[in-house]
Motif scaffolding. Structure first.
Motif, PDB file in Angstrom:
ATOM      1  N   GLU A 204      22.666-111.159  38.785  1.00 39.94           N
ATOM      2  CA  GLU A 204      23.897-110.737  38.081  1.00 39.94           C
ATOM      3  C   GLU A 204      23.567-109.706  36.996  1.00 39.94           C
ATOM      4  N   GLN A 205      22.457-109.932  36.303  1.00 36.59           N
ATOM      5  CA  GLN A 205      22.037-108.994  35.239  1.00 36.59           C
ATOM      6  C   GLN A 205      21.605-107.655  35.848  1.00 36.59           C
ATOM      7  N   ALA A 206      20.966-107.716  37.019  1.00 37.97           N
ATOM      8  CA  ALA A 206      20.543-106.481  37.694  1.00 37.97           C
ATOM      9  C   ALA A 206      21.756-105.653  38.115  1.00 37.97           C
ATOM     10  N   LYS A 207      22.836-106.339  38.507  1.00 35.52           N
ATOM     11  CA  LYS A 207      24.075-105.625  38.889  1.00 35.52           C
ATOM     12  C   LYS A 207      24.628-104.857  37.698  1.00 35.52           C
ATOM     13  N   VAL A 208      24.683-105.521  36.545  1.00 34.98           N
ATOM     14  CA  VAL A 208      25.202-104.880  35.327  1.00 34.98           C
ATOM     15  C   VAL A 208      24.304-103.698  34.949  1.00 34.98           C
ATOM     16  N   GLY A 209      22.986-103.887  35.079  1.00 28.46           N
ATOM     17  CA  GLY A 209      22.043-102.818  34.750  1.00 28.46           C
ATOM     18  C   GLY A 209      22.262-101.598  35.629  1.00 28.46           C
ATOM     19  N   LEU A 210      22.444-101.853  36.927  1.00 30.75           N
ATOM     20  CA  LEU A 210      22.663-100.770  37.895  1.00 30.75           C
ATOM     21  C   LEU A 210      23.938-100.000  37.550  1.00 30.75           C
ATOM     22  N   LEU A 211      25.022-100.723  37.320  1.00 25.68           N
ATOM     23  CA  LEU A 211      26.308-100.083  37.036  1.00 25.68           C
ATOM     24  C   LEU A 211      26.257 -99.286  35.731  1.00 25.68           C
ATOM     25  N   SER A 212      25.658 -99.886  34.691  1.00 20.91           N
ATOM     26  CA  SER A 212      25.760 -99.259  33.374  1.00 20.91           C
ATOM     27  C   SER A 212      24.935 -97.976  33.290  1.00 20.91           C
ATOM     28  N   GLU A 213      23.981 -97.799  34.211  1.00 15.27           N
ATOM     29  CA  GLU A 213      23.206 -96.546  34.214  1.00 15.27           C
ATOM     30  C   GLU A 213      24.040 -95.347  34.647  1.00 15.27           C
TER      31      GLU A 213
END
Ligand code: NAD
Length: 255
Positions: A204-213
């Motif tokens: 879930e944290q990796a998803k947020v990281g991907l999007l926020s970039e």
């Protein structure tokens, strides 16, 4: 109306096929998957009361693309709408990018669209109506590191879109590209999983990281929303949309 949607056994292609079917369009599905996955994809499209076919052509092989076009014509009749959607990804820096992966990405994400387009165009031109929609990417407009083949193929398909549009500009045949940002499909899930592993963080944290970039909305685009855009591009109101590269990307390329 009949549509061929390549790479439509999952993800964006399936979402587009379902939206077109909801508008009464018969559909030829294509792509890989287990028997259950393909049966489920067919059933989800047939639920709209349209005819559905499936062909397993490997789009990296021009002779199989010819077989796909012939099978679509034999099963559904004329091809009115062509959606070039099949695609793969491979991520590595250029100096260690496997040349075989380069060839595969270019073949499936770019050359396949040339072959399908050259094969369906004569019929569309004869009938003076057709819609060709190429699923490019935000990566058809801007680049990211480690995606040389993908970015080259997607910029290439935006170029192919413009040439196809221009060569048919005085006809009822239009060609446009759709440029999605991040969509949570199996293609992107693999990148999320790789990121989670690399950074040692929960998925879930990796998803947020991907999007926020990249994606200012911090929301994934959905296959259904992309299907809605394709339905519009197939409409009469979109007749003078020609050679566009239409981003639906949560603001990615506005930056
Ligand atoms: P996906 O992996 O869910 O689906 C890809 C489809 O293509 C599947 O049906 C697969 O079986 C098929 N396919 C793969 N190789 C094939 C081959 N050799 N021959 C025939 N079919 C083949 O991926 P997706 O995310 O739905 O991607 C669909 C398209 O959208 C691709 O062109 C991709 O580049 C593009 N795109 C995706 C995103 C995203 O965030 N997911 C963003 C921008 C663009």
């Amino acid at each position: 109306m009949n549509a061929l949607v390549t790479g439509s056994t999952s993800g964006i292609g399936l979402g587009i096929a379902q939206r077109l079917a909801a508008k009464g369009c018969n559909i030829m599905l294509n792509g890989f998957g287990s028997e259950e996955q393909i049966d489920a994809a067919k059933a989800s499209v047939a639920a709209h009361g349209v005819r559905v076919g499936y062909h397993p052509a490997d789009l990296s092989k021009p002779d199989q693309i010819e077989a796909l076009i012939k099978a679509t014509q034999a099963e559904l009749g004329q091809i009115d709408v062509l959606v070039n959607n099949a695609g793969i990804q491979h991520v590595a820096p250029i100096e260690s990018f496997d040349p075989a992966k380069w060839d595969a990405v270019i073949a499936i994400n770019l050359s396949a669209a040339f072959h399908t387009t050259r094969l369906v165009l004569p019929g569309m031109q004869q009938r003076n109506w057709g819609r060709i929609i190429n699923i490019a990417s935000a990566h058809g407009l801007v680049a990211s590191a480690n995606k040389s083949a993908y970015v080259a193929a997607k910029h290439g398909i935006v170029g192919l879109t413009k040439v196809t549009a221009l060569e048919n500009a005085k006809t009822g045949v239009t060609c446009n590209a759709v440029c999605p940002g991040w969509v949570l499909t199996p293609l992107v899930q693999a990148q999320v999983d790789a990121r989670a592993q690399r950074e040692g963080v929960p998925v879930e944290q990796a998803k947020v990281g991907l999007l926020s970039e990249k994606q200012p909305s911090h929301e994934f685009v959905t296959p259904e929303q992309l299907g809605g855009l394709v339905v519009f591009l197939c409409s009469e109101d979109a007749k003078e949309v020609r050679g566009a590269a239409w981003n639906m990307d949560g603001g990615w390329v506005a930056q």
